[in-house]
Design an enzyme around this catalytic site. Structure first.
Site, PDB file in Angstrom:
ATOM      1  N   LYS A   1     130.355  41.356 -92.976  1.00 10.94           N
ATOM      2  CA  LYS A   1     130.658  41.898 -94.295  1.00 10.94           C
ATOM      3  C   LYS A   1     132.070  41.527 -94.742  1.00 10.94           C
ATOM      4  O   LYS A   1     132.303  41.312 -95.936  1.00 10.94           O
ATOM      5  CB  LYS A   1     130.472  43.420 -94.306  1.00 10.94           C
ATOM      6  CG  LYS A   1     129.007  43.857 -94.288  1.00 10.94           C
ATOM      7  CD  LYS A   1     128.230  43.243 -95.451  1.00 10.94           C
ATOM      8  CE  LYS A   1     126.969  43.998 -95.810  1.00 10.94           C
ATOM      9  NZ  LYS A   1     126.141  43.274 -96.806  1.00 10.94           N
TER      10      LYS A   1
ATOM     11  N   TYR B   1     128.036  43.718 -87.987  1.00  8.60           N
ATOM     12  CA  TYR B   1     127.914  43.962 -89.428  1.00  8.60           C
ATOM     13  C   TYR B   1     129.296  43.938 -90.101  1.00  8.60           C
ATOM     14  O   TYR B   1     129.476  43.340 -91.170  1.00  8.60           O
ATOM     15  CB  TYR B   1     127.238  45.322 -89.584  1.00  8.60           C
ATOM     16  CG  TYR B   1     126.896  45.767 -90.974  1.00  8.60           C
ATOM     17  CD1 TYR B   1     125.861  45.180 -91.692  1.00  8.60           C
ATOM     18  CD2 TYR B   1     127.595  46.824 -91.564  1.00  8.60           C
ATOM     19  CE1 TYR B   1     125.527  45.637 -92.963  1.00  8.60           C
ATOM     20  CE2 TYR B   1     127.267  47.288 -92.828  1.00  8.60           C
ATOM     21  CZ  TYR B   1     126.230  46.686 -93.521  1.00  8.60           C
ATOM     22  OH  TYR B   1     125.903  47.149 -94.775  1.00  8.60           O
TER      23      TYR B   1
HETATM   24  P1  NAI Z   1     117.516  48.151 -97.753  1.00  5.75           P
HETATM   25  O1  NAI Z   1     117.099  47.954 -96.355  1.00  5.75           O
HETATM   26  O2  NAI Z   1     116.809  49.172 -98.563  1.00  5.75           O
HETATM   27  O3  NAI Z   1     117.464  46.778 -98.570  1.00  5.75           O
HETATM   28  C1  NAI Z   1     117.745  45.534 -98.012  1.00  5.75           C
HETATM   29  C2  NAI Z   1     116.649  44.593 -98.437  1.00  5.75           C
HETATM   30  O4  NAI Z   1     116.974  43.262 -97.963  1.00  5.75           O
HETATM   31  C3  NAI Z   1     115.303  44.965 -97.869  1.00  5.75           C
HETATM   32  O5  NAI Z   1     114.362  45.115 -98.920  1.00  5.75           O
HETATM   33  C4  NAI Z   1     114.965  43.811 -96.936  1.00  5.75           C
HETATM   34  O6  NAI Z   1     113.566  43.505 -96.875  1.00  5.75           O
HETATM   35  C5  NAI Z   1     115.766  42.680 -97.535  1.00  5.75           C
HETATM   36  N1  NAI Z   1     116.053  41.631 -96.560  1.00  5.75           N
HETATM   37  C6  NAI Z   1     116.469  41.786 -95.282  1.00  5.75           C
HETATM   38  N2  NAI Z   1     116.632  40.615 -94.685  1.00  5.75           N
HETATM   39  C7  NAI Z   1     116.315  39.659 -95.591  1.00  5.75           C
HETATM   40  C8  NAI Z   1     116.301  38.258 -95.562  1.00  5.75           C
HETATM   41  N3  NAI Z   1     116.624  37.581 -94.454  1.00  5.75           N
HETATM   42  N4  NAI Z   1     115.948  37.586 -96.680  1.00  5.75           N
HETATM   43  C9  NAI Z   1     115.589  38.265 -97.813  1.00  5.75           C
HETATM   44  N5  NAI Z   1     115.579  39.615 -97.878  1.00  5.75           N
HETATM   45  C10 NAI Z   1     115.932  40.310 -96.796  1.00  5.75           C
HETATM   46  O7  NAI Z   1     119.077  48.496 -97.697  1.00  5.75           O
HETATM   47  P2  NAI Z   1     120.148  48.711 -98.859  1.00  5.75           P
HETATM   48  O8  NAI Z   1     120.935  49.879 -98.482  1.00  5.75           O
HETATM   49  O9  NAI Z   1     119.515  48.666-100.184  1.00  5.75           O
HETATM   50  O10 NAI Z   1     121.079  47.435 -98.635  1.00  5.75           O
HETATM   51  C11 NAI Z   1     121.373  46.462 -99.639  1.00  5.75           C
HETATM   52  C12 NAI Z   1     122.688  45.810 -99.316  1.00  5.75           C
HETATM   53  O11 NAI Z   1     123.741  46.768 -99.415  1.00  5.75           O
HETATM   54  C13 NAI Z   1     122.767  45.243 -97.887  1.00  5.75           C
HETATM   55  O12 NAI Z   1     123.482  44.025 -97.910  1.00  5.75           O
HETATM   56  C14 NAI Z   1     123.562  46.289 -97.159  1.00  5.75           C
HETATM   57  O13 NAI Z   1     124.224  45.756 -96.034  1.00  5.75           O
HETATM   58  C15 NAI Z   1     124.532  46.730 -98.248  1.00  5.75           C
HETATM   59  N6  NAI Z   1     125.154  48.016 -98.021  1.00  5.75           N
HETATM   60  C16 NAI Z   1     124.436  49.171 -98.105  1.00  5.75           C
HETATM   61  C17 NAI Z   1     125.063  50.387 -97.924  1.00  5.75           C
HETATM   62  C18 NAI Z   1     124.360  51.680 -98.096  1.00  5.75           C
HETATM   63  O14 NAI Z   1     125.036  52.728 -98.083  1.00  5.75           O
HETATM   64  N7  NAI Z   1     123.042  51.687 -98.295  1.00  5.75           N
HETATM   65  C19 NAI Z   1     126.493  50.473 -97.554  1.00  5.75           C
HETATM   66  C20 NAI Z   1     127.159  49.188 -97.553  1.00  5.75           C
HETATM   67  C21 NAI Z   1     126.498  48.026 -97.764  1.00  5.75           C
END
Ligand code: NAI
Length: 306
Positions: A168, A164
């Protein structure tokens, strides 16, 4: 108030978590939004358009316009069709939010090739596919705002997340160069490094902490990065309503030269090499070579690349 009326946005991974909040906020500010989500588990297993459709329904209920899309960002052909669907419905794409993501956390010893590759495929290649699919269109219309979702894990490391972290930070490199290439077409590219109590952090923090880290309090940062007066090539960190900026810097360093004891001198002068007084944020990679040649006594040299 930031006004996005007439603007068209694609938000990937917008069926839940941060992406959902981003999509709702963009729509509240007048943008038409394609809500993309694969609808799988946190590990990326399964597929359903239900969550994307629910977010579309929420946007429509609040008076906005949106369409759902279930493409995986890893599938370049499906991503192409997603962008075609937006163009045929609304005739333009102004904003791309690369947000989709999954986790496969393990220490490096235990991590398989597949687990490493999958995370790079979803985060880095996924953002590449989506960006590539809108880039020429944004160039032709001389307008584009693109955000890559990076992470403190990539910027600073995090135990058990080598896959990751690598993906990133790869997004930061992609942003740095696209931000340069996009300038003359009014395409601005930035990174958002969020902290949010989504399912991604479930079990890693106390419930009260997760609740304090509302994903909605990150989205104003995203909105700023996709607005008309967005910065270019910034890494905006955001969580619990606070905002910071991260930089990739270069210290002034020292000149050692080429001689038998050069490596010893590198260690001996480590404090000087590391001294952060007068450090800079280079405008482009070529700055490093220019500064090195200047310190070596070759004066001001231009056109030095990586
Ligand atoms: P989440 O799991 O709630 O949302 C991620 C969404 O991406 C999910 O709805 C999932 O179905 C969708 N997804 C996954 N693979 C996919 C694909 N191949 N094609 C289309 N959609 C896909 O997680 P969150 O926290 O909302 O994450 C959003 C972004 O923020 C991610 O890129 C994550 O790495 C990043 N992030 C989140 C952090 C946090 O504290 N929550 C910290 C740093 C980065």
């Amino acid at each position: 108030m930031i006004d996005l009326s007439g603007r068209v946005a694609i938000v990937t991974g917008a069926g839940g978590g941060l992406g959902r909040e981003h999509a709702l906020l963009l729509a509240r500010h007048g943008a038409k939004v394609l809500v993309n989500d694969l609808g799988g588990s946190l590990k990326g297993e399964g597929h359903s358009t239900t969550r994307a459709e629910q977010v579309v329904a929420e946007i429509v209920k609040q008076g906005g316009e949106a369409i759902a899309n279930g493409a995986s960002v890893t599938d370049a052909a499906a991503v192409g069709q997603m962008v075609d669907a937006v163009l045929s419905r609304w005739g333009r794409v102004d904003i791309l939010v690369n947000n989709a993501g999954i986790l496969r956390d393990k220490t490096f010893s235990k991590m398989s090739w597949e687990e490493f590759r999958l995370i790079v495929d979803v985060h880095l290649m996924g953002a590449f596919h989506c960006t590539k699919a809108v880039w020429e269109h944004m160039k032709q219309q001389s307008y584009g705002r693109i955000v890559m979702t990076t992470s403190s894990s990539g910027l600073y490391g995090n135990f058990g997340q080598s896959n990751y972290s690598a993906a990133k930070l790869g997004l930061v490199g992609l942003m740095q160069t696209l931000g340069l290439e996009g300038v003359k077409y009014n395409i601005r590219v930035n990174c958002l490094a969020p902290t949010a109590g989504t399912r991604m952090l479930d079990g890693l923090m106390m419930q009260s902490t997760l609740e304090a880290l509302q994903p909605a309090s990150v989205s104003p940062g995203l909105l700023a990065l996709v607005s008309e007066s967005a910065p270019n090539r910034a890494i905006l960190c955001a969580g619990a309503g606070s905002f910071e900026r991260a930089y990739i810097t270069l210290t002034r360093g020292v000149h050692v030269g080429l001689h038998d004891r050069a490596a010893d001198e590198v260690l001996g002068r480590w404090a000087g090499i590391s001294d952060r007084a007068g450090e800079i944020v280079p405008e482009a990679g070529s700055a490093q070579g220019q500064i090195e040649l200047e310190k070596a006594g070759f004066g001001s040299v231009t056109g030095v690349g990586s």
